[in-house]
Design a protein around this motif. Structure first.
Motif, PDB file in Angstrom:
ATOM      1  N   LEU A 176       2.180   1.684  -3.543  1.00 52.93           N
ATOM      2  CA  LEU A 176       1.139   2.154  -4.464  1.00 52.93           C
ATOM      3  C   LEU A 176       0.741   3.597  -4.171  1.00 52.93           C
ATOM      4  CD1 LEU A 176      -0.989  -1.099  -4.695  1.00 52.93           C
ATOM      5  CD2 LEU A 176       0.550  -0.162  -6.422  1.00 52.93           C
ATOM      6  N   ASP A 177       0.797   3.998  -2.898  1.00 54.38           N
ATOM      7  CA  ASP A 177       0.507   5.402  -2.573  1.00 54.38           C
ATOM      8  C   ASP A 177       1.517   6.337  -3.235  1.00 54.38           C
ATOM      9  OD1 ASP A 177      -1.712   4.787  -1.126  1.00 54.38           O
ATOM     10  OD2 ASP A 177      -0.792   5.082   0.857  1.00 54.38           O
ATOM     11  N   TRP A 178       2.794   5.964  -3.185  1.00 51.94           N
ATOM     12  CA  TRP A 178       3.800   6.794  -3.865  1.00 51.94           C
ATOM     13  C   TRP A 178       3.557   6.790  -5.367  1.00 51.94           C
ATOM     14  CZ3 TRP A 178       6.115  10.511  -1.641  1.00 51.94           C
ATOM     15  CH2 TRP A 178       6.487  10.443  -0.289  1.00 51.94           C
ATOM     16  N   CYS A 179       3.239   5.632  -5.927  1.00 53.15           N
ATOM     17  CA  CYS A 179       2.959   5.569  -7.372  1.00 53.15           C
ATOM     18  C   CYS A 179       1.792   6.502  -7.722  1.00 53.15           C
ATOM     19  CB  CYS A 179       2.621   4.136  -7.804  1.00 53.15           C
ATOM     20  SG  CYS A 179       4.030   3.011  -7.671  1.00 53.15           S
ATOM     21  N   ALA A 180       0.777   6.536  -6.866  1.00 56.59           N
ATOM     22  CA  ALA A 180      -0.376   7.408  -7.108  1.00 56.59           C
ATOM     23  C   ALA A 180       0.052   8.866  -7.131  1.00 56.59           C
ATOM     24  CB  ALA A 180      -1.443   7.171  -6.032  1.00 56.59           C
ATOM     25  N   ARG A 181       0.951   9.226  -6.228  1.00 56.35           N
ATOM     26  CA  ARG A 181       1.403  10.618  -6.223  1.00 56.35           C
ATOM     27  C   ARG A 181       2.176  10.934  -7.511  1.00 56.35           C
ATOM     28  NH1 ARG A 181       3.366  12.855  -0.499  1.00 56.35           N
ATOM     29  NH2 ARG A 181       2.798  14.761  -1.601  1.00 56.35           N
ATOM     30  N   GLU A 185      -0.823  12.712  -9.367  1.00 63.43           N
ATOM     31  CA  GLU A 185      -0.570  14.075  -8.908  1.00 63.43           C
ATOM     32  C   GLU A 185       0.412  14.801  -9.847  1.00 63.43           C
ATOM     33  OE1 GLU A 185       0.834  15.889  -4.589  1.00 63.43           O
ATOM     34  OE2 GLU A 185      -0.189  13.947  -4.650  1.00 63.43           O
ATOM     35  N   ARG A 218      -4.333  -0.721 -11.851  1.00 61.76           N
ATOM     36  CA  ARG A 218      -4.708   0.630 -11.450  1.00 61.76           C
ATOM     37  C   ARG A 218      -4.314   1.679 -12.486  1.00 61.76           C
ATOM     38  NH1 ARG A 218      -3.587   2.609  -5.301  1.00 61.76           N
ATOM     39  NH2 ARG A 218      -4.017   4.832  -5.580  1.00 61.76           N
ATOM     40  N   ALA A 240       0.836  -1.209   0.000  1.00 60.10           N
ATOM     41  CA  ALA A 240       0.000   0.000   0.000  1.00 60.10           C
ATOM     42  C   ALA A 240       0.873   1.262   0.000  1.00 60.10           C
ATOM     43  CB  ALA A 240      -0.927   0.004   1.215  1.00 60.10           C
ATOM     44  N   VAL A 241       2.000   1.219   0.702  1.00 58.88           N
ATOM     45  CA  VAL A 241       2.907   2.373   0.722  1.00 58.88           C
ATOM     46  C   VAL A 241       3.487   2.598  -0.674  1.00 58.88           C
ATOM     47  CG1 VAL A 241       5.136   3.197   1.613  1.00 58.88           C
ATOM     48  CG2 VAL A 241       3.449   2.151   3.171  1.00 58.88           C
TER      49      VAL A 241
END
Lengths: 326, 326
Positions: B167-172, B176, B206, B164-165
């Motif tokens: 993927l959170d960075w990938c999302a940013r 973003e 995703r 999850a960590v």
């Protein structure tokens, strides 16, 4: 992806078979003292290897490194559930191996005539006849027989060996001789994962009741990938060598046998159950260089397990303070 | 097995990205002369690499080995279809890289705060701010941006990094900053194939339209297996390093980056289409030791390709005659 795929072990049992004590030590210049060999086999037993190829009953003149075969096999501890096998080239070797209470005979010939002649100094037909003679002794003495087929994934002199040729030899071992098991050997590291999957699947479909072992070398960096391809195709039994000892005479400096602790480390990380205590295995591997007089290829000994963590830099707090002060 | 399985390439296209010219050479003691670097990049272009990380626009004092970044990037041949990327840590580097006509910026930060601070001397938040600044420059100049996330498969100081960590960075990066591509980096060789498959599958589901690269190290012998696990989960783009150069500072003597010619050799053997001329790649790798002053890990250079055959023993006919005379 399938819900049960090869990348997730889900506790499936994989049987690890140690060959370093035979395939590895026979290639060493140094003679490893008999008591050290015995201690090594005992350590491997207690670490949880399913089978150990302890030694070879060959001519002491041909392979002086294993001239203590009888004593080693007689004096090792016999841990319940571990199979203690020995390489047996002929009837004389079979008699010696029986005297020393071998649990299984490992017989060897090659899928390639060039390799068989170069390595064993016999034609394939002569080798098969010798195998038949040894198998007759084994049957009489009720000892299990495994036949190892060298160059099953290619011959360094002839190139690709057709799958049909490999399966024909397997048929002679299983259907004609009644071998309990067959090992498909990637003697010089030519196997690629496509072959590993195909040959494994064909063998498993044709002889579902015969023990199948895959013996891969890491000569071209494909060892673990081949193990996983074979697992995906139905294999559950692999040879490997402590420290990765046992080189490839055709590629000086290249890796030989896949390394026991590397395969166990990868499979356990993926959730497979190898039954092996990796920490014990690594301890044994760390003692190898002192026994054989040189470094070993094992990357797990060099790099540690994936979760063997490292300390932060000594000045880590200062680094953080300086960063936060910006 | 599925009829279309990962073990059979069936001409599927895999994109190989060379990082040895940056990730490899920056770790070398020797300064490779500028004209040799240019010749090496040109050879890699003509061999068919899809992308080449040519150099890094960092401080020449910090990494003197790459102090000729401008000249190398300006003077290489630009082969149609090959992407020439450069590592860019900040706006100053971005301006230099644009002057030298970089085709893509590669930006780096770590999934672990400990590793980010230790390696980049910034907090993750400070690194992300720097990435945002560089991305703004890139957008203005219409240069593609790839973000490499170090320690995506574990941190040598903190251990496992939760998916999850990562993927959170990938999302940013993707949602973003609008990055064109993301590289999940196995910076110290902690990835195992289970992780490689899982993270690849989650990323692909995703962000199906974002270029995904997997960057594996072979530190613990799992490099090729990780590549295959990622392919099975939908990846088609891999970093690798000629000769396997670019070590791991946490494991002296251990392998670093997966070796370009080993990965190409394996994938081509399995029937994948890497677009790479393996013979040319091997020739380039054979020239590396003279450039960097030491041997390289490449097992393909040591052992040759699987079908590079060996002569029979000189006395082969005599061996056969003696065997047949028995």
């Amino acid at each position: 992806m399938k819900s049960h795929n090869v990348w997730s072990g889900t506790n499936r049992r994989i049987y690890m078979q140690e060959v370093g004590t035979r395939d590895g030590l026979q290639a060493e210049q140094a003679f490893v003292p008999t008591e050290e060999k015995i201690a090594l086999v005992n350590a491997l037993s207690h670490a949880g290897m399913a089978k150990i190829e302890v030694t070879a009953f060959v001519s002491p003149k041909a392979i002086p490194a294993l001239r203590d075969a009888e004593q080693v096999l007689r004096e090792i501890e016999r841990v319940l559930g571990v199979v203690y096998s020995a390489l047996v080239p002929n009837v004389r070797g079979a008699e010696r191996a029986i005297d020393a209470r071998a649990g299984e005979f490992n017989l060897v010939m090659s899928a390639s005539e060039s390799h068989n002649l170069s390595n064993l100094r016999m034609t394939q037909q002569q080798s098969f006849t010798a195998l038949s003679d040894v198998t007759a002794v084994a049957r009489q003495e009720k000892v299990a027989v495994n036949v190892s087929l060298s160059c099953a994934f290619g011959c360094p002199m002839e190139g690709d060996v057709p799958d049909a040729v490999v399966l024909d030899w397997c048929a002679r071992f299983v259907d004609e001789l009644g071998a309990n098991g067959v090992t498909l050997c990637d003697t010089t590291g030519m196997a690629h994962p496509g072959q590993a999957a195909t040959l494994t699947q064909m063998f498993r479909e044709r002889w579902p009741g015969t023990e199948l072992t895959l013996h891969f070398h890491n000569t071209r960096g494909m060892g673990l990938a081949n193990v996983l391809a074979a697992i995906d195709a139905g294999a559950d039994r692999f040879d490997a060598s402590l420290g990765g000892i046992g080189g490839c005479p055709y590629a000086p400096g290249a890796s030989g046998n896949v390394c026991s602790e590397e395969i166990v480390h990868a499979l356990e990380s993926m959730g497979y159950d190898t039954g092996v205590d990796l920490a014990q295995l690594i301890e044994s591997s760390k003692r190898l260089p002192a026994l054989i007089g040189h470094d070993v290829p094992s990357q797990i000994v060099k790099a540690g397990r994936r979760l063997d963590l490292h300390a932060r830099p000594a000045d880590f707090d200062a680094i953080r303070q300086r960063a936060l002060a910006r």
